[in-house]
Write a protein that holds these residues in place. Structure first.
Motif, mmCIF file in Angstrom:
data_model
loop_
_atom_site.group_PDB
_atom_site.id
_atom_site.type_symbol
_atom_site.label_atom_id
_atom_site.label_comp_id
_atom_site.label_asym_id
_atom_site.label_seq_id
_atom_site.Cartn_x
_atom_site.Cartn_y
_atom_site.Cartn_z
ATOM 1 N N GLN A 36 6.863 5.374 0.061
ATOM 2 C CA GLN A 36 5.868 3.741 -0.002
ATOM 3 C C GLN A 36 7.324 3.052 -0.826
ATOM 4 N N SER A 37 8.199 3.981 -1.707
ATOM 5 C CA SER A 37 8.860 3.018 -2.280
ATOM 6 C C SER A 37 8.345 2.937 -3.585
ATOM 7 N N SER A 38 7.218 3.084 -3.983
ATOM 8 C CA SER A 38 6.666 3.138 -5.284
ATOM 9 C C SER A 38 7.065 3.968 -6.603
ATOM 10 N N PHE A 39 6.137 3.828 -7.642
ATOM 11 C CA PHE A 39 6.693 4.066 -8.805
ATOM 12 C C PHE A 39 5.990 3.701 -9.434
ATOM 13 N N ASN A 40 4.242 4.167 -9.489
ATOM 14 C CA ASN A 40 2.890 3.176 -10.423
ATOM 15 C C ASN A 40 2.771 4.026 -11.819
ATOM 16 N N LEU A 41 1.965 3.922 -12.435
ATOM 17 C CA LEU A 41 1.610 3.682 -14.082
ATOM 18 C C LEU A 41 0.199 4.298 -13.929
ATOM 19 N N ARG A 42 0.128 4.533 -14.055
ATOM 20 C CA ARG A 42 -1.852 4.936 -14.487
ATOM 21 C C ARG A 42 -2.273 5.849 -15.832
#
Lengths: 115, 111
Positions: free
Chosen positions: A71-77
């Motif tokens: 997903q070419s993502s790097f989500n912060l949680r």
């Protein structure tokens, strides 16, 4: 071209609620990925980084991020937000360009926390 | 304490009056850079220096100069400031150019 997109300019959450800040990147090779936080009137502090290995990385202040190559993502949680988390958050990709390394930043997401 | 320092933190000046913002790091990093931060645009690199022998333009170098005479210092020079250079400026240092450590910022207003 290399780029970083943070789709949400502003996010408001209630204290104690969970948080997810989105980050998508465009980069041809395996990226180095970073999240920085900027508290009001302060410089940028590194929250966490991904270079390789485990795609779920832990950072400071209870934050974590997940690298998803598909997903070419790097989500912060963060599972439970504190009022002190109100700040601006920047996602960045480390790129190798013309023989040197650089950081490419997203436009930032400003987080407000309601009591 | 490992840190990047910048001075001044706040500066108000007039168009055309030369100014210098200093930056110093105590981590023995080879790589240093300058960024400007504008609302909705994130941080954009102005200049970078891979070591004392190599300095080059970043993405928005127009109107700025830099100097790297020694490893620890990397001043930003505005020879003739203009109002469109009103911004928040950050200096950063790094061992590799990827993981960067930032100074506290300098808020510049040019009238």
């Amino acid at each position: 071209a290399q780029s970083v997109t943070q789709p949400d300019i502003h996010i408001t959450v209630s204290e104690g609620a969970s948080l997810e800040l989105r980050c998508n990147y465009s980069y041809g090779a395996t990226p180095y990925l970073f999240w920085y936080v900027q508290s009001p009137g302060q410089g940028l502090q590194l929250l966490l980084k991904y270079f390789s290995g485990d795609t779920l990385v832990q950072g400071i202040k209870g934050f974590e991020a997940e690298f998803k190559r598909s997903q070419s993502s790097f989500n912060l949680r963060k599972p439970s937000v504190h009022w002190s988390d109100a700040a601006e958050y920047f996602c960045a990709v480390g790129a190798a360009t013309g023989g040197y390394n650089k950081l490419i930043f997203g436009a930032g997401t400003r987080l407000a926390v309601h009591p | 304490e490992a840190q990047v320092t910048q001075n001044p933190r706040y500066l108000i000046t007039v168009t055309g009056k030369k100014l210098t913002v200093t930056c110093s790091q105590n981590m023995n990093h080879e790589y240093m850079s300058w960024y400007r931060q504008d609302p909705g645009l994130g941080l954009r690199q102005i200049y970078y220096s891979m070591n004392v022998e190599v300095t080059d333009k970043g993405d928005v170098p127009e109107g700025y100069k830099v100097s790297r005479k020694e490893k620890r210092n990397f001043p930003l020079i505005l020879e003739s400031p203009s109002p469109n250079q009103t911004s928040l400026y950050f200096c950063a240092s790094s061992r590799t150019g990827h993981e960067q450590y930032f100074g506290p910022g300098t808020r510049l207003t040019v009238t």
